[in-house]
Design a protein around this motif. Structure first.
Motif, short mmCIF file in Angstrom:
data_model
loop_
_atom_site.label_atom_id
_atom_site.label_comp_id
_atom_site.label_asym_id
_atom_site.label_seq_id
_atom_site.Cartn_x
_atom_site.Cartn_y
_atom_site.Cartn_z
N PHE A 19 0.87 -1.17 0.00
CA PHE A 19 0.00 0.00 0.00
C PHE A 19 0.91 1.22 0.00
CE2 PHE A 19 1.04 -0.38 4.44
CZ PHE A 19 0.94 0.89 4.99
N LEU A 20 0.34 2.38 -0.24
CA LEU A 20 1.12 3.61 -0.24
C LEU A 20 0.92 4.34 1.09
CD1 LEU A 20 3.02 5.43 -1.86
CD2 LEU A 20 1.00 6.65 -2.66
N PRO A 21 1.93 4.29 1.98
CA PRO A 21 1.79 5.00 3.26
C PRO A 21 1.56 6.49 3.04
CG PRO A 21 3.65 3.47 3.34
CD PRO A 21 3.19 3.56 1.90
N ASN A 22 0.71 7.06 3.86
CA ASN A 22 0.39 8.48 3.75
C ASN A 22 1.64 9.36 3.80
OD1 ASN A 22 -2.37 8.06 3.47
ND2 ASN A 22 -2.72 8.11 5.67
N LEU A 23 2.62 8.98 4.59
CA LEU A 23 3.87 9.74 4.66
C LEU A 23 4.49 9.89 3.27
CD1 LEU A 23 6.30 11.11 6.05
CD2 LEU A 23 7.21 8.81 6.48
N MET A 24 4.49 8.82 2.50
CA MET A 24 5.09 8.87 1.16
C MET A 24 4.27 9.78 0.25
SD MET A 24 7.77 6.93 1.37
CE MET A 24 7.91 7.51 3.03
N GLY A 25 2.96 9.76 0.41
CA GLY A 25 2.12 10.66 -0.37
C GLY A 25 2.42 12.11 -0.06
N VAL A 144 18.84 8.80 13.36
CA VAL A 144 18.21 10.05 13.81
C VAL A 144 17.89 10.94 12.61
CG1 VAL A 144 18.58 12.18 15.14
CG2 VAL A 144 19.16 9.96 16.15
N ALA A 145 18.78 10.97 11.63
CA ALA A 145 18.54 11.78 10.43
C ALA A 145 17.31 11.29 9.67
CB ALA A 145 19.77 11.75 9.52
N ILE A 146 17.18 9.98 9.54
CA ILE A 146 16.01 9.40 8.85
C ILE A 146 14.73 9.83 9.56
CG2 ILE A 146 14.78 7.24 8.39
CD1 ILE A 146 17.63 5.96 8.15
N LYS A 147 14.72 9.68 10.86
CA LYS A 147 13.50 10.00 11.61
C LYS A 147 13.26 11.49 11.70
CE LYS A 147 11.85 7.20 11.03
NZ LYS A 147 10.51 6.99 10.49
N THR A 148 14.31 12.29 11.66
CA THR A 148 14.11 13.73 11.63
C THR A 148 13.38 14.12 10.36
OG1 THR A 148 16.06 14.11 13.01
CG2 THR A 148 15.25 15.99 11.72
N LEU A 149 13.77 13.53 9.24
CA LEU A 149 13.10 13.80 7.96
C LEU A 149 11.62 13.43 8.05
CD1 LEU A 149 13.11 14.54 4.95
CD2 LEU A 149 13.98 12.23 4.48
N SER A 150 11.32 12.24 8.53
CA SER A 150 9.92 11.81 8.56
C SER A 150 9.14 12.45 9.70
CB SER A 150 9.82 10.28 8.62
OG SER A 150 10.41 9.78 9.80
N ASN A 151 9.74 12.58 10.88
CA ASN A 151 9.03 13.19 12.01
C ASN A 151 8.63 14.62 11.68
OD1 ASN A 151 11.05 11.72 14.75
ND2 ASN A 151 9.53 10.77 13.44
N TYR A 152 9.56 15.40 11.17
CA TYR A 152 9.27 16.81 10.86
C TYR A 152 8.25 16.92 9.73
CZ TYR A 152 13.23 18.43 13.77
OH TYR A 152 14.09 18.71 14.79
N THR A 153 8.36 16.04 8.74
CA THR A 153 7.37 16.04 7.66
C THR A 153 5.98 15.78 8.22
OG1 THR A 153 8.99 15.33 6.02
CG2 THR A 153 6.68 14.90 5.51
#
Length: 173
Positions: A19-25, A144-153
């Motif tokens: 499925f397409l996670p909303n984050l990716m959308g 931490v960098a990965i999650k900073t990108l997704s958390n802030y988004t």
């Protein structure tokens, strides 16, 4: 409605997850950010950390940043990777982990986020004293960098939780 430059990445992500996670959308609005996220996740999967250790880093960062979307998503992913449930639940509750080595990783990751990378010598000594390496210090930075990108988004977009993650919903304390 995604930009043309995002379509191939969206197709690949949907195929990988089923499925397409909303984050990716949400990230599709910026094709470079969308491409960066799965690329960084793939690189983090190549680190010296076990799947459990990787999820400790990703969950601890998301809890510290108060990202309900990512805590829920990584709770589900951790279950799929056979991460012990008591580890996941303790991180979600902001509680110490019973395993001293994993607790050192959780504390180090949390200190990394809280200090924005300006760790004390004591923080690093405790981490290294638990048997981790200097290379793993940098691997935590990657997580931490990965999650900073997704958390802030997710904070900016108020990304709605996908049905696949709804059973693991989490609210910051």
């Amino acid at each position: 409605s995604a930009p043309a430059a995002s379509k191939d990445t969206l197709t690949a992500v949907a195929k990988a997850y089923g499925f397409l996670p909303n984050l990716m959308g949400v990230m599709a609005e910026a094709p470079a950010a969308l491409k960066a996220y799965p690329t960084l996740v793939g690189l983090f999967d190549q680190t010296s950390f076990s799947p459990t250790e990787r999820q400790v880093v990703l969950l601890a960062t998301s809890v510290e940043n108060g990202c309900g979307y990512c805590v829920a998503a990584h709770t589900v992913i951790a279950g799929m990777q056979a991460v012990p449930g008591e580890v996941v639940q303790a991180i979600r509750a902001g509680q110490p982990l019973a395993d001293p080595r994993l607790e050192a990783l959780r504390r180090f990751t949390t200190a990394m986020v809280q200090s924005r990378g300006r760790l004390t010598d004591a923080d690093t000594a405790l981490f290294l004293g638990a048997g981790y390496t200097q290379a793993q210090v940098l691997e935590v930075v990657l997580g931490v960098a990965i999650k900073t990108l997704s958390n802030y988004t997710n904070h900016l977009a108020e990304t709605p939780l996908d049905g696949a993650f709804a059973g693991a919903a989490w609210l910051a304390a």
